[in-house]
Write a protein that holds these residues in place. Structure first.
Motif, PDB file in Angstrom:
ATOM      1  N   TYR A 113       4.952 -13.208   6.642  1.00 46.11           N
ATOM      2  CA  TYR A 113       4.492 -13.383   5.269  1.00 46.11           C
ATOM      3  C   TYR A 113       6.012 -13.613   4.305  1.00 46.11           C
ATOM      4  O   TYR A 113       6.889 -13.176   4.874  1.00 46.11           O
ATOM      5  N   THR A 132       7.501  -5.675   0.747  1.00 46.61           N
ATOM      6  CA  THR A 132       7.249  -7.143   0.348  1.00 46.61           C
ATOM      7  C   THR A 132       6.542  -7.332  -1.054  1.00 46.61           C
ATOM      8  O   THR A 132       6.438  -8.535  -1.081  1.00 46.61           O
ATOM      9  N   THR A 133       5.971  -6.094  -1.453  1.00 48.14           N
ATOM     10  CA  THR A 133       5.442  -6.319  -2.668  1.00 48.14           C
ATOM     11  C   THR A 133       4.021  -7.291  -3.053  1.00 48.14           C
ATOM     12  O   THR A 133       3.761  -7.807  -4.176  1.00 48.14           O
ATOM     13  N   ARG A 140      10.801  -0.568  -0.096  1.00 48.44           N
ATOM     14  CA  ARG A 140      10.861  -1.285   1.003  1.00 48.44           C
ATOM     15  C   ARG A 140      10.003  -2.336   1.274  1.00 48.44           C
ATOM     16  O   ARG A 140      10.103  -2.968   2.327  1.00 48.44           O
ATOM     17  N   GLY A 180      -0.199  -0.516   0.843  1.00 47.25           N
ATOM     18  CA  GLY A 180      -0.363   0.281  -0.387  1.00 47.25           C
ATOM     19  C   GLY A 180       0.160  -0.040  -1.610  1.00 47.25           C
ATOM     20  O   GLY A 180      -0.279   0.384  -2.535  1.00 47.25           O
ATOM     21  N   ILE A 204       3.757  15.947  -4.229  1.00 50.44           N
ATOM     22  CA  ILE A 204       4.831  15.711  -3.353  1.00 50.44           C
ATOM     23  C   ILE A 204       4.896  14.187  -3.055  1.00 50.44           C
ATOM     24  O   ILE A 204       3.887  13.756  -2.409  1.00 50.44           O
ATOM     25  N   GLY A 205       5.962  13.896  -3.090  1.00 49.22           N
ATOM     26  CA  GLY A 205       6.377  12.235  -3.139  1.00 49.22           C
ATOM     27  C   GLY A 205       6.524  11.625  -4.152  1.00 49.22           C
ATOM     28  O   GLY A 205       5.555  11.542  -5.086  1.00 49.22           O
ATOM     29  N   GLY A 206       7.778  10.977  -4.574  1.00 52.49           N
ATOM     30  CA  GLY A 206       8.100  10.323  -5.475  1.00 52.49           C
ATOM     31  C   GLY A 206       8.394   8.716  -5.157  1.00 52.49           C
ATOM     32  O   GLY A 206       9.124   8.033  -5.706  1.00 52.49           O
ATOM     33  N   LYS A 246      -0.044  -2.770  -3.125  1.00 57.28           N
ATOM     34  CA  LYS A 246      -0.632  -3.621  -4.070  1.00 57.28           C
ATOM     35  C   LYS A 246      -1.642  -2.632  -4.835  1.00 57.28           C
ATOM     36  O   LYS A 246      -2.240  -2.890  -5.869  1.00 57.28           O
ATOM     37  N   VAL A 266      10.117  19.273   0.422  1.00 53.44           N
ATOM     38  CA  VAL A 266       9.128  20.300   0.741  1.00 53.44           C
ATOM     39  C   VAL A 266       9.096  20.575   2.368  1.00 53.44           C
ATOM     40  O   VAL A 266       8.826  20.045   2.919  1.00 53.44           O
ATOM     41  N   GLY A 300      14.076  12.540  -1.409  1.00 50.05           N
ATOM     42  CA  GLY A 300      15.350  11.708  -1.696  1.00 50.05           C
ATOM     43  C   GLY A 300      15.464  11.303  -2.819  1.00 50.05           C
ATOM     44  O   GLY A 300      15.702  12.330  -3.845  1.00 50.05           O
ATOM     45  N   VAL A 351       3.781  16.412   6.344  1.00 54.29           N
ATOM     46  CA  VAL A 351       3.699  17.248   5.167  1.00 54.29           C
ATOM     47  C   VAL A 351       2.439  18.061   5.065  1.00 54.29           C
ATOM     48  O   VAL A 351       2.339  19.281   5.002  1.00 54.29           O
ATOM     49  N   TRP A 375      -2.331   4.139   3.649  1.00 53.30           N
ATOM     50  CA  TRP A 375      -2.084   3.026   3.217  1.00 53.30           C
ATOM     51  C   TRP A 375      -1.783   1.772   4.228  1.00 53.30           C
ATOM     52  O   TRP A 375      -1.773   0.818   3.818  1.00 53.30           O
ATOM     53  N   LEU A 384       7.583  -0.641  10.057  1.00 55.25           N
ATOM     54  CA  LEU A 384       7.205  -1.989   9.520  1.00 55.25           C
ATOM     55  C   LEU A 384       8.499  -2.502   9.062  1.00 55.25           C
ATOM     56  O   LEU A 384       9.205  -1.771   8.074  1.00 55.25           O
ATOM     57  N   TRP A 399      15.444  -4.211   6.988  1.00 52.66           N
ATOM     58  CA  TRP A 399      15.040  -2.814   6.777  1.00 52.66           C
ATOM     59  C   TRP A 399      13.846  -2.543   7.445  1.00 52.66           C
ATOM     60  O   TRP A 399      12.961  -3.425   7.437  1.00 52.66           O
ATOM     61  N   CYS A 454      14.792  17.002  -3.318  1.00 55.80           N
ATOM     62  CA  CYS A 454      13.948  18.555  -3.169  1.00 55.80           C
ATOM     63  C   CYS A 454      12.972  18.150  -2.033  1.00 55.80           C
ATOM     64  O   CYS A 454      11.764  17.704  -2.408  1.00 55.80           O
TER      65      CYS A 454
HETATM   66  P1  FAD Z   1       6.654   5.807  -0.704  1.00 54.99           P
HETATM   67  O1  FAD Z   1       7.048   4.859  -1.582  1.00 54.99           O
HETATM   68  O2  FAD Z   1       6.928   6.198   0.796  1.00 54.99           O
HETATM   69  O3  FAD Z   1       6.630   7.549  -1.217  1.00 54.99           O
HETATM   70  C1  FAD Z   1       6.659   8.553  -0.652  1.00 54.99           C
HETATM   71  C2  FAD Z   1       7.636   9.416  -0.815  1.00 54.99           C
HETATM   72  O4  FAD Z   1       7.401  10.717  -0.313  1.00 54.99           O
HETATM   73  C3  FAD Z   1       8.923   9.101  -0.321  1.00 54.99           C
HETATM   74  O5  FAD Z   1       9.692   8.649  -1.397  1.00 54.99           O
HETATM   75  C4  FAD Z   1       9.473  10.294   0.586  1.00 54.99           C
HETATM   76  O6  FAD Z   1      10.959  10.416   0.601  1.00 54.99           O
HETATM   77  C5  FAD Z   1       8.621  11.232  -0.032  1.00 54.99           C
HETATM   78  N1  FAD Z   1       8.654  12.437   1.169  1.00 54.99           N
HETATM   79  C6  FAD Z   1       8.200  12.298   2.198  1.00 54.99           C
HETATM   80  N2  FAD Z   1       8.087  13.555   2.689  1.00 54.99           N
HETATM   81  C7  FAD Z   1       8.356  14.662   1.615  1.00 54.99           C
HETATM   82  C8  FAD Z   1       8.730  16.059   1.677  1.00 54.99           C
HETATM   83  N3  FAD Z   1       8.678  16.726   2.693  1.00 54.99           N
HETATM   84  N4  FAD Z   1       9.142  16.586   0.306  1.00 54.99           N
HETATM   85  C9  FAD Z   1       9.286  15.764  -0.715  1.00 54.99           C
HETATM   86  N5  FAD Z   1       9.104  14.248  -0.605  1.00 54.99           N
HETATM   87  C10 FAD Z   1       8.726  13.785   0.502  1.00 54.99           C
HETATM   88  N6  FAD Z   1       2.097  -2.980   0.685  1.00 54.99           N
HETATM   89  C11 FAD Z   1       1.386  -3.875   0.100  1.00 54.99           C
HETATM   90  O7  FAD Z   1       0.559  -3.900  -0.645  1.00 54.99           O
HETATM   91  N7  FAD Z   1       2.126  -5.028  -0.052  1.00 54.99           N
HETATM   92  C12 FAD Z   1       2.984  -5.581   0.663  1.00 54.99           C
HETATM   93  O8  FAD Z   1       3.609  -6.554   0.651  1.00 54.99           O
HETATM   94  C13 FAD Z   1       3.644  -4.628   1.676  1.00 54.99           C
HETATM   95  N8  FAD Z   1       4.783  -4.658   2.258  1.00 54.99           N
HETATM   96  C14 FAD Z   1       5.380  -3.730   3.112  1.00 54.99           C
HETATM   97  C15 FAD Z   1       6.518  -4.296   3.784  1.00 54.99           C
HETATM   98  C16 FAD Z   1       7.291  -3.188   4.447  1.00 54.99           C
HETATM   99  C17 FAD Z   1       8.512  -3.577   5.208  1.00 54.99           C
HETATM  100  C18 FAD Z   1       6.899  -1.840   4.294  1.00 54.99           C
HETATM  101  C19 FAD Z   1       7.711  -0.597   4.997  1.00 54.99           C
HETATM  102  C20 FAD Z   1       5.724  -1.353   3.576  1.00 54.99           C
HETATM  103  C21 FAD Z   1       4.690  -2.492   2.996  1.00 54.99           C
HETATM  104  N9  FAD Z   1       3.710  -2.104   2.191  1.00 54.99           N
HETATM  105  C22 FAD Z   1       2.880  -3.222   1.643  1.00 54.99           C
HETATM  106  C23 FAD Z   1       3.358  -0.959   2.354  1.00 54.99           C
HETATM  107  C24 FAD Z   1       3.566  -0.033   0.867  1.00 54.99           C
HETATM  108  O9  FAD Z   1       4.942  -0.073   0.891  1.00 54.99           O
HETATM  109  C25 FAD Z   1       3.213   1.287   0.915  1.00 54.99           C
HETATM  110  O10 FAD Z   1       1.787   1.517   1.289  1.00 54.99           O
HETATM  111  C26 FAD Z   1       3.293   1.983  -0.143  1.00 54.99           C
HETATM  112  O11 FAD Z   1       4.592   1.539  -0.909  1.00 54.99           O
HETATM  113  C27 FAD Z   1       3.062   3.474  -0.239  1.00 54.99           C
HETATM  114  O12 FAD Z   1       3.657   3.987  -1.482  1.00 54.99           O
HETATM  115  P2  FAD Z   1       3.889   5.573  -1.722  1.00 54.99           P
HETATM  116  O13 FAD Z   1       4.234   5.817  -3.125  1.00 54.99           O
HETATM  117  O14 FAD Z   1       2.549   6.171  -1.196  1.00 54.99           O
HETATM  118  O15 FAD Z   1       4.689   5.957  -0.583  1.00 54.99           O
END
Ligand code: FAD
Ligand code: PYC
Length: 416
Positions: free
Chosen positions: A283, A77-78, A75, A368, A38-40, A370, A207, A66, A244, A364, A259, A336, A205
């Motif tokens: 940063y 800053t990588t 979203r 997360g 769950i989560g792309g 990184k 959940v 989405g 979830v 994370w 954030l 954003w 899709c």
């Molecule tokens: P996501 O990419 O958020 O993926 C989770 C997905 O789950 C989403 O696409 C969402 O739509 C989906 N989802 C949620 N609920 C459901 C549901 N019910 N059914 C189906 N799908 C669902 N981290 C760093 O290491 N370095 C940085 O510089 C950094 N800068 C950041 C700056 C900002 C502004 C933000 C917001 C975050 C930053 N982070 C940074 C943190 C980092 O972005 C996240 O920790 C990391 O991208 C999480 O990845 P993920 O795949 O777990 O989550």
């Protein structure tokens, strides 16, 4: 892989960009799979890729409410680094840093990993003491980190103002192997590679329910596109994890905050590295397009709005303008927010849950991205073997009950 020559590229450009093949199939959900993610985002897509590539799970699907990469993966800053305090964290984050090194080759997709160095500024004696502690701890566990004088910091990043300013720079910790990568390429690269191994990537899709069998074991999900059965489910839903997991009756120690980040108008290459100031929550780096990528701290209040307070970004920009006066006249193009899930000890939770067959990768917070390849890799192992990989074994949910916390508040930087 979609091979094309320079001529084919030119012809596509001259004929309205027609004929490009989609990078992954638009899969219809099946009635059942061997496992669901769950989560792309990067973590979920990566876990699906490693489940297929390393554990032979090919009858699996990623369910995304989405579009893939539309959450925090697209979203952030990588910033990539592994300069965390505890050995457990150094092992986890450095596992990822090592994997970033050849991720483009492994996925055959250019994720634009750029180890240009991450420099964390110290403005107070307390900052200096904290950073030096990290430098010593990191070096003892084989992770590069070094202490720089203000003059050495300026030599590494010439635009930096080390003069007599409100936030004086009294030194910096530098991790030279740290850097950045292209966020959406990470999601797309994992999606394309997973799809090529047979993984169904199902967008739009959501959940809406988690099913259990009479023994209490996970059995499937309700979604906006119907019921899907599976005996193993991994949740990688970042800021929406609490929502979830509540569907399965599991309460997690998470708080979700907005954030924010911004990008400027593009300019020629002028900023050679990544600079973070944890004290003032700002940063900055420069993207390959030339934009300054600038981030701020979390809002002070929990929220799911995906946008934060204006005063938070204003504060970050004021500090950036003081530290880098040459950017004072630059215009910001967009800003954003994303929702980050923060644990009490600012370390992630990766592992089993009280519901057999249900696994979670969350918490994370602000940091997360990184960890994406490393986290996805150990999460896939955990799902496939129903036991944690040695690297994620300490990052249990139980640690909040038994007290084995991994407190990384100082290293997490903006996750206060
Ligand atoms: P996501 O990419 O958020 O993926 C989770 C997905 O789950 C989403 O696409 C969402 O739509 C989906 N989802 C949620 N609920 C459901 C549901 N019910 N059914 C189906 N799908 C669902 N981290 C760093 O290491 N370095 C940085 O510089 C950094 N800068 C950041 C700056 C900002 C502004 C933000 C917001 C975050 C930053 N982070 C940074 C943190 C980092 O972005 C996240 O920790 C990391 O991208 C999480 O990845 P993920 O795949 O777990 O989550
Ligand atoms: O974790 O390095 C990080 C980070 C920087 C900005 C947001 N998170």
């Amino acid at each position: 892989m979609q091979p094309f020559s320079g001529l084919a590229l030119l012809l596509r450009g001259l004929t309205g960009q027609k004929g490009w093949r989609p990078q992954w199939r638009n899969a219809e959900p099946k009635k059942s799979y061997d496992a669901l993610i769950i989560g792309g985002g990067g973590h979920g897509l990566g876990a699906a890729y490693y489940l297929a590539a390393e554990h032979g799970f090919t009858n699996i699907a990623v369910l995304e409410k989405g579009w893939i990469g539309g959450g925090n993966t697209g979203r952030n800053t990588t910033i990539i680094r592994s300069n965390y305090l505890f050995d457990e964290s150094a092992a986890l984050y450095d596992h990822a840093v090592k994997m970033w090194g050849d991720l483009s080759q492994v996925l055959n997709y250019n994720v634009m990993f750029s180890p240009r160095g991450v420099m964390m500024l110290a403005h107070t004696v307390h900052d200096m003491q904290v950073f030096k502690r990290h430098v010593y701890a990191n070096r003892a566990s084989g992770v590069d980190n070094e202490w720089l004088t203000p003059e050495e910091a300026k030599a590494f990043c010439p635009p930096l103002n080390i003069g007599d300013i409100r936030y004086p720079v009294i030194g910096a910790a530098l991790q030279r192997r740290g850097g950045t990568a292209r966020h959406d390429a990470v999601a797309w690269g994992y999606a394309r590679a997973a799809d090529a191994l047979g993984v169904d990537i199902i967008e739009n899709c959501e959940v809406t329910g988690i099913l259990k069998d009479p023994s209490g074991r996970v059995a499937g999900v309700e979604t906006t596109r119907g019921t899907i059965h599976a005996p193993r489910i991994g949740v990688s839903a970042a800021g929406n994890t609490s929502v979830v997991m509540k569907l399965a009756g599991v309460h997690l120690p998470l708080e979700s905050y907005p954030l924010q980040a911004l990008v400027s108008e593009p300019v020629k290459p002028c900023f050679p590295c990544v600079v973070m100031s944890n004290t003032i929550h700002a940063y900055i780096s420069q993207s390959d397009k030339g934009e300054l990528v600038i981030g701020a701290g979390t809002d002070a209040y929990t929220s799911y709005t995906q946008r934060g307070g204006l005063h938070i970004t204003s504060h970050a920009l004021e500090a950036i303008c003081e530290l880098f006066p040459m950017f004072r006249r630059m215009k910001m193009l967009r800003s954003w927010g994303g929702i980050v899930d923060v644990t009490p000890d600012r370390s992630p939770i990766i592992g089993k849950t009280p519901v057999p067959g249900l696994y979670v990768n969350c918490g994370w917070g602000t940091g997360g991205f990184k960890a994406t390849p490393g986290s996805a890799h150990v999460f896939a192992w955990t799902i496939a073997r129903d036991e944690p990989h040695p690297i994620n074994a300490p990052f249990t949910l139980e640690r909040f009950r038994d007290g084995n916390l991994i407190d990384e508040a100082a290293a997490a930087a903006v996750a206060h």
